[in-house]
Write an enzyme that holds these catalytic residues in place. Structure first.
Site, PDB file in Angstrom:
ATOM      1  N   HIS A  73       1.193  32.848  49.764  1.00  0.00           N
ATOM      2  CA  HIS A  73      -0.030  32.032  49.666  1.00  0.00           C
ATOM      3  C   HIS A  73       0.278  30.607  49.208  1.00  0.00           C
ATOM      4  O   HIS A  73       0.140  30.311  48.020  1.00  0.00           O
ATOM      5  CB  HIS A  73      -0.987  32.660  48.649  1.00  0.00           C
ATOM      6  CG  HIS A  73      -1.691  33.876  49.146  1.00  0.00           C
ATOM      7  ND1 HIS A  73      -2.853  33.815  49.873  1.00  0.00           N
ATOM      8  CD2 HIS A  73      -1.397  35.187  49.026  1.00  0.00           C
ATOM      9  CE1 HIS A  73      -3.260  35.045  50.177  1.00  0.00           C
ATOM     10  NE2 HIS A  73      -2.383  35.896  49.678  1.00  0.00           N
TER      11      HIS A  73
ATOM     12  N   GLU B 175      -1.585  28.079  49.566  1.00  0.00           N
ATOM     13  CA  GLU B 175      -2.833  27.454  49.082  1.00  0.00           C
ATOM     14  C   GLU B 175      -3.136  27.817  47.634  1.00  0.00           C
ATOM     15  O   GLU B 175      -3.955  27.174  46.985  1.00  0.00           O
ATOM     16  CB  GLU B 175      -3.997  27.828  50.014  1.00  0.00           C
ATOM     17  CG  GLU B 175      -4.682  29.156  49.745  1.00  0.00           C
ATOM     18  CD  GLU B 175      -3.849  30.389  50.113  1.00  0.00           C
ATOM     19  OE1 GLU B 175      -2.653  30.256  50.420  1.00  0.00           O
ATOM     20  OE2 GLU B 175      -4.423  31.498  50.054  1.00  0.00           O
TER      21      GLU B 175
ATOM     22  N   CYS C 184      -1.441  35.368  54.838  1.00  0.00           N
ATOM     23  CA  CYS C 184      -1.609  36.745  54.370  1.00  0.00           C
ATOM     24  C   CYS C 184      -2.468  37.548  55.355  1.00  0.00           C
ATOM     25  O   CYS C 184      -2.060  37.805  56.461  1.00  0.00           O
ATOM     26  CB  CYS C 184      -2.174  36.750  52.937  1.00  0.00           C
ATOM     27  SG  CYS C 184      -2.019  38.341  52.112  1.00  0.00           S
TER      28      CYS C 184
END
Lengths: 81, 242
Positions: free
Chosen positions: B202, B204, B85
């Site tokens: 994302h 994660e 990002c």
């Protein structure tokens, strides 16, 4: 010495913010609005009095930082005051 | 193995990235942006957030953070670097990846889960994926509309540097499956050497099922595996200085 730098998205890059502003102006009844391009404006104050040097340095600043040359173009204007 | 996660002022996904590494049983270290050395690191993550408040342009000021010299050096030596990002935006502004980000096509900040297709599996962050695998990943950005001049996009495609694309759940690119207007529905790319990867979604934040998806695990798990078996490792600093 002062310089002005105008940064705008290149004509080939779609400007969604400018489009929204144009639509808002149309909503206000400004039917003659065809397009709006939104940009940034910088005023840079410099030491030194030589206009040619100042213009060269501010152009370099625009190229290196103030504008992203991938998507933006810029125009440098020197204020002789 | 150890992930070094760079923390900029305004990063907000740094701890998510570190936690994702721990979920996989790997080590993670947070590295402050004012440091000039990464320390122990097998891979580097530039996390999501709003580094330096996104002043001027997203990622534009972060490239001047002292740590970025070490990140560029690590990348140059072939070390795996992942920009997520805002981290992707930093890599673009730092010139470690080609192109730039502009405002989302519809101006809206998009915060939702989207299908993301893995197009190339010969990068450290996709090596455990199947080609064409569709991951269910969250996005959260206002400026994720990837742009590059036509010749650059052409060379990205020709060199298979488009790694992730926005698609529908079946992996098909449709009008409605591109959330931000990115050219060629690009969600992530890599550099020519294929060790530096940036993506807007994302992974994660999608490493445990209770968070809505654990599809993101495979991104860091790929890196852990690729580094362990020696496919993607930074060359020693001395060799690179010649």
């Amino acid at each position: 010495m002062r310089a002005r730098v105008y940064v705008t998205l290149k004509p080939s890059v779609f400007d969604p913010q400018g489009r929204v502003v144009a639509d808002a102006l149309l909503s206000l009844g400004y039917e003659d609005v065809k397009d709006v391009r939104q940009g940034k404006f910088f005023e840079v104050e410099l030491d030194g009095g030589d206009p040619a040097t100042a213009e060269a340095r501010v152009t370099e600043m625009a190229e290196k930082l103030l504008a992203n040359p991938v998507i933006e173009s810029y125009r440098v204007e020197l204020l002789r005051s | 193995m150890t992930f070094a996660v760079v923390v900029f002022p305004g990063s907000n996904s740094d701890r998510d990235a570190a936690e994702a590494a721990r979920v996989l049983g790997e080590r993670a270290r947070l590295v402050w942006h004012k440091d000039t050395e990464l320390g122990e690191a097998d891979a580097v993550i530039l996390p999501g957030g709003f580094a330096h408040g996104d002043y001027l342009r997203t990622g534009a000021i972060a490239r001047f953070s002292p740590i970025m010299g070490a990140v560029a050096d690590f990348a140059e030596r072939g070390g795996p670097v992942l920009g997520i990002c805002n981290g992707f935006q930093v890599l673009l502004e730092a010139g470690l990846l080609p192109g730039a980000m502009v405002r989302n096509r519809d101006i809206k900040f998009r915060c939702e889960f989207v299908p993301v297709r893995v197009d190339q599996v010969d990068t450290p962050f996709t090596s455990a994926c199947a080609p064409g695998q569709v991951l269910h990943l969250p996005i959260a950005h206002g400026e994720g509309n990837y742009y590059a001049p036509p010749d650059v996009v052409e060379s990205l495609e020709a060199n298979r540097q488009v790694i992730f694309r926005y698609t529908d759940r079946s992996g098909a690119m449709t009008e409605g499956s591109n959330p931000n207007g990115s050219v060629h529905a690009i969600a992530g790319i890599c550099n020519a050497a294929r060790n530096v990867v940036g993506l807007m979604p994302h992974p994660e934040r999608a490493c445990e099922a209770p968070l809505g998806s654990d599809d993101g695990r495979i991104v860091l798990a790929s890196a852990a595996e690729a580094i362990r078996d020696g496919r993607f490792r930074a060359r020693p600093a001395a060799a690179a200085s010649r």
